[in-house]
Design a protein around this motif. Structure first.
Motif, short mmCIF file in Angstrom:
data_model
loop_
_atom_site.label_atom_id
_atom_site.label_comp_id
_atom_site.label_asym_id
_atom_site.label_seq_id
_atom_site.Cartn_x
_atom_site.Cartn_y
_atom_site.Cartn_z
N ASN A 33 -30.44 71.21 95.72
CA ASN A 33 -31.23 70.01 95.47
C ASN A 33 -32.41 70.42 94.58
OD1 ASN A 33 -32.85 67.73 95.53
ND2 ASN A 33 -32.49 67.33 97.69
N THR A 86 -33.69 64.80 101.73
CA THR A 86 -32.77 65.30 102.75
C THR A 86 -31.92 64.15 103.30
OG1 THR A 86 -34.52 65.14 104.42
CG2 THR A 86 -34.14 67.30 103.41
N GLU A 89 -29.06 63.93 101.04
CA GLU A 89 -28.13 65.02 101.33
C GLU A 89 -27.25 64.67 102.54
OE1 GLU A 89 -30.00 68.87 101.70
OE2 GLU A 89 -31.32 68.46 99.99
N GLU A 90 -27.87 64.15 103.59
CA GLU A 90 -27.12 63.80 104.80
C GLU A 90 -26.12 62.68 104.54
OE1 GLU A 90 -30.02 63.00 107.85
OE2 GLU A 90 -30.83 65.03 107.73
#
Length: 134
Positions: A33, A86, A89-90
């Motif tokens: 990332n 994040t 990302e999840e």
């Protein structure tokens, strides 16, 4: 299979397996990332030069089969507002869990169809030889 390829519209992009962010993800099996692509030395700026695009931020993740082996890499670029989080990302990891198994199933189906075609050709050759020997 020592290269990665992608389609960007009608433009096919091919890079060595170890080049750029996608190469990092393919070789480490880890999420990358990057909030500022040009500040990261792993970023391959040549793709931007070749396409005329300007990459601001990147989220790249491995696509895995059900055994955890990498079968691809997905790279998202230029989130509309800010950098990838994040939470992004999840969310993507959840999607890729499903996509990986679907891609694996498709790959297995294609391989089974190729094997079936080979068996059919072999059977046709056997039948032809049997007829010719009579």
């Amino acid at each position: 299979h020592n290269e990665l390829w992608s389609m960007n519209g009608a433009v096919e992009i091919r890079i060595p397996l170890t080049a750029g962010i996608v190469g990092v993800v393919a070789s480490t099996n880890e999420t990358v990332n990057i909030p500022d692509a040009y500040a990261d030395p792993r970023f391959n700026q040549q793709v931007d030069r070749d396409t005329g695009y300007h990459t601001h931020n990147i989220l790249a993740m491995p696509i895995q089969d059900t055994s955890g082996h990498i079968i691809g890499v997905i790279q998202l670029i230029n989130k509309l507002s800010g950098a990838f989080s994040t939470d992004d990302e999840e969310l993507l990891a959840g999607f890729l869990g499903i996509a990986g198994s679907i891609l694996q199933t498709g790959q297995l189906f294609r391989e089974s169809q190729e094997t079936l075609s080979e068996m059919e050709r072999a059977q046709q050759v056997k039948v032809t030889k049997s007829r010719d020997s009579k």
